[in-house]
Design an enzyme around this catalytic site. Structure first.
Site, PDB file in Angstrom:
ATOM      1  N   CYS A  37     -70.805  10.665   4.334  1.00 60.32           N
ATOM      2  CA  CYS A  37     -71.512  10.393   5.594  1.00 60.32           C
ATOM      3  C   CYS A  37     -71.951  11.710   6.250  1.00 60.32           C
ATOM      4  O   CYS A  37     -72.758  12.432   5.679  1.00 60.32           O
ATOM      5  CB  CYS A  37     -70.657   9.525   6.510  1.00 60.32           C
ATOM      6  SG  CYS A  37     -71.609   8.766   7.862  1.00 60.32           S
ATOM      7  N   HIS A  70     -70.297   5.085   3.090  1.00 62.80           N
ATOM      8  CA  HIS A  70     -68.845   5.273   3.070  1.00 62.80           C
ATOM      9  C   HIS A  70     -68.251   4.564   1.858  1.00 62.80           C
ATOM     10  O   HIS A  70     -68.050   3.341   1.893  1.00 62.80           O
ATOM     11  CB  HIS A  70     -68.221   4.679   4.346  1.00 62.80           C
ATOM     12  CG  HIS A  70     -68.461   5.475   5.573  1.00 62.80           C
ATOM     13  ND1 HIS A  70     -67.616   6.489   5.976  1.00 62.80           N
ATOM     14  CD2 HIS A  70     -69.460   5.432   6.484  1.00 62.80           C
ATOM     15  CE1 HIS A  70     -68.070   7.023   7.095  1.00 62.80           C
ATOM     16  NE2 HIS A  70     -69.192   6.402   7.421  1.00 62.80           N
ATOM     17  N   GLU A 130     -65.234   4.582   0.927  1.00 70.00           N
ATOM     18  CA  GLU A 130     -63.911   4.053   1.295  1.00 70.00           C
ATOM     19  C   GLU A 130     -64.007   2.744   2.076  1.00 70.00           C
ATOM     20  O   GLU A 130     -62.995   2.077   2.297  1.00 70.00           O
ATOM     21  CB  GLU A 130     -63.128   5.099   2.098  1.00 70.00           C
ATOM     22  CG  GLU A 130     -63.538   5.272   3.536  1.00 70.00           C
ATOM     23  CD  GLU A 130     -64.791   6.102   3.773  1.00 70.00           C
ATOM     24  OE1 GLU A 130     -65.085   6.398   4.944  1.00 70.00           O
ATOM     25  OE2 GLU A 130     -65.479   6.455   2.787  1.00 70.00           O
TER      26      GLU A 130
END
Length: 201
Positions: free
Chosen positions: A80, A182, A184
């Site tokens: 990001c 992202h 994750e």
């Protein structure tokens, strides 16, 4: 066992990245110590917020030079805002110098759509990239951003997404990688990307 250093400079979404690596069985350490970057087998630079604030904090923490010394020696992943910091310059608020690892600048997304761009969008893969091994074209991942990287060298862009225009979604320069999205927070696809990154250690 070797570990991935997750850089803590006051602006990152650290816990979710650490939790994702732990889920994959990968050792990681959240750290603001430059010596830890030297000892790590891989490095992740997360980030949320504004480009100039993040760049200032990274430098004030004394982490810019230790990070740059690892370039070419081990895999580095910017996530990001961390990806945006890989570029030469950011234009958010005021012109600000980035890390200079990807040629180009970070600008507002010139789209007719609502900003920030929040939500799941599909990836258009631009060419071979080890991060995307095992993933198909149009894989969906999770974005939260209003600015995007404009690369001077198209070959450094490994994936784009569409938000009224092509938007840089991932970059690579040697062992330096970046994802605007992202991983994750991107479900199984994101975990595969982090697993692929870990395999480069």
């Amino acid at each position: 066992m070797g570990y991935t250093a997750i850089i803590d400079y006051g602006v990152g979404n650290l816990k979710s990245v650490s939790n994702a690596l732990s889920y994959l069985g990968q050792q990681s350490r959240v750290t603001g110590d430059g010596a830890e970057l030297e000892r790590a087998e891989a490095i992740i630079l997360p980030g949320v917020g504004a480009f100039p604030d993040a760049a200032d904090k990274l430098r004030q923490a004394g982490l810019e030079q230790p990070l740059l010394r690892q370039v070419g020696r081990k895999p580095i992943l910017g996530i990001c805002l961390g990806m945006q910091l890989l570029f030469q310059q950011g234009l958010e608020g005021r012109p600000c110098r980035g890390l200079g690892l990807i040629e180009g600048r970070v600008e507002p997304i010139p789209t007719r759509f609502k900003l920030p761009h929040i939500g799941w969008n599909s990836l258009h893969l631009s060419g071979p990239c080890p991060l995307f091994a095992g993933l198909e074209e149009e894989t969906h991942v999770y974005f939260v951003h209003s600015f995007h990287g404009v690369a001077d060298r198209p070959e450094q862009v490994t994936a784009t997404t569409d938000y009224g225009l092509p938007v840089t979604a991932a970059v690579q320069n040697g062992l330096v990688f970046g994802t605007q999205f992202h991983p994750e927070k991107s479900g199984e696809a994101g975990l595969q990307i982090l697993k692929n990154f870990g395999a480069l250690r």
